[in-house]
Design a protein around this motif. Sequence first.
Motif, PDB file in Angstrom:
ATOM      1  N   THR A 118       0.809  -1.225   0.000  1.00  0.00           N
ATOM      2  CA  THR A 118       0.000   0.000   0.000  1.00  0.00           C
ATOM      3  C   THR A 118       0.838   1.269   0.000  1.00  0.00           C
ATOM      4  O   THR A 118       0.306   2.315  -0.350  1.00  0.00           O
ATOM      5  CB  THR A 118      -0.998   0.020   1.172  1.00  0.00           C
ATOM      6  OG1 THR A 118      -0.312  -0.212   2.378  1.00  0.00           O
ATOM      7  CG2 THR A 118      -2.090  -1.004   0.977  1.00  0.00           C
ATOM      8  N   ILE A 152       0.546   3.802  -2.971  1.00  0.00           N
ATOM      9  CA  ILE A 152      -0.478   4.832  -3.191  1.00  0.00           C
ATOM     10  C   ILE A 152       0.184   6.209  -3.190  1.00  0.00           C
ATOM     11  O   ILE A 152       0.926   6.561  -2.287  1.00  0.00           O
ATOM     12  CB  ILE A 152      -1.596   4.741  -2.131  1.00  0.00           C
ATOM     13  CG1 ILE A 152      -2.346   3.419  -2.296  1.00  0.00           C
ATOM     14  CG2 ILE A 152      -2.551   5.922  -2.235  1.00  0.00           C
ATOM     15  CD1 ILE A 152      -3.367   3.139  -1.237  1.00  0.00           C
ATOM     16  N   ASP A 206      -5.295   4.277  -5.574  1.00  0.00           N
ATOM     17  CA  ASP A 206      -5.909   3.502  -4.503  1.00  0.00           C
ATOM     18  C   ASP A 206      -5.597   2.028  -4.722  1.00  0.00           C
ATOM     19  O   ASP A 206      -5.081   1.633  -5.761  1.00  0.00           O
ATOM     20  CB  ASP A 206      -7.426   3.721  -4.501  1.00  0.00           C
ATOM     21  CG  ASP A 206      -8.098   3.336  -3.182  1.00  0.00           C
ATOM     22  OD1 ASP A 206      -7.377   2.968  -2.235  1.00  0.00           O
ATOM     23  OD2 ASP A 206      -9.331   3.428  -3.110  1.00  0.00           O
ATOM     24  N   LYS A 207      -5.919   1.230  -3.730  1.00  0.00           N
ATOM     25  CA  LYS A 207      -5.793  -0.221  -3.831  1.00  0.00           C
ATOM     26  C   LYS A 207      -7.136  -0.816  -3.429  1.00  0.00           C
ATOM     27  O   LYS A 207      -7.665  -0.511  -2.359  1.00  0.00           O
ATOM     28  CB  LYS A 207      -4.697  -0.741  -2.915  1.00  0.00           C
ATOM     29  CG  LYS A 207      -4.522  -2.242  -3.007  1.00  0.00           C
ATOM     30  CD  LYS A 207      -3.400  -2.729  -2.123  1.00  0.00           C
ATOM     31  CE  LYS A 207      -3.277  -4.243  -2.286  1.00  0.00           C
ATOM     32  NZ  LYS A 207      -2.375  -4.795  -1.292  1.00  0.00           N
ATOM     33  N   TYR A 261      -4.485  -2.470  -7.988  1.00  0.00           N
ATOM     34  CA  TYR A 261      -4.257  -1.045  -7.784  1.00  0.00           C
ATOM     35  C   TYR A 261      -5.012  -0.249  -8.838  1.00  0.00           C
ATOM     36  O   TYR A 261      -5.159  -0.682  -9.981  1.00  0.00           O
ATOM     37  CB  TYR A 261      -2.765  -0.718  -7.875  1.00  0.00           C
ATOM     38  CG  TYR A 261      -1.993  -1.240  -6.699  1.00  0.00           C
ATOM     39  CD1 TYR A 261      -1.782  -0.457  -5.584  1.00  0.00           C
ATOM     40  CD2 TYR A 261      -1.480  -2.533  -6.698  1.00  0.00           C
ATOM     41  CE1 TYR A 261      -1.084  -0.933  -4.492  1.00  0.00           C
ATOM     42  CE2 TYR A 261      -0.782  -3.021  -5.606  1.00  0.00           C
ATOM     43  CZ  TYR A 261      -0.589  -2.213  -4.515  1.00  0.00           C
ATOM     44  OH  TYR A 261       0.096  -2.695  -3.439  1.00  0.00           O
TER      45      TYR A 261
END
Length: 98
Positions: A8, A11, A28-29, A34
């Motif tokens: 993460t 991001i 975003d994930k 992603y």
Amino acid sequence: MTSKPDRTPLIGQVVNDFATGRIGKVMDKVGPRYQLRRLDGGREWEAKGDSLEVVTPLRCDYIARLKAERRKAVEEGRTDAAHFLTVAICRHLRVMHP
């Protein structure tokens, strides 16, 4: 037992998506995928984490000039000129900074 590192931190990073050959910003994930968006904006696309590599965007004086001209066109309400400059920026990025 070794676990995979959390990805993460991607991001907000600019990445190269090797699966599509595009460069974009990680927005975003969602689950294992992603959400990426082109650097000049536009529609997002999804990518698998294993096809992404963080890149450092090149500083380009030509792009900086085009962006300044586009900003001025937007401020002056010249939407056709702003659109033309956006297209020129996209083409330059695609051709000169793949």
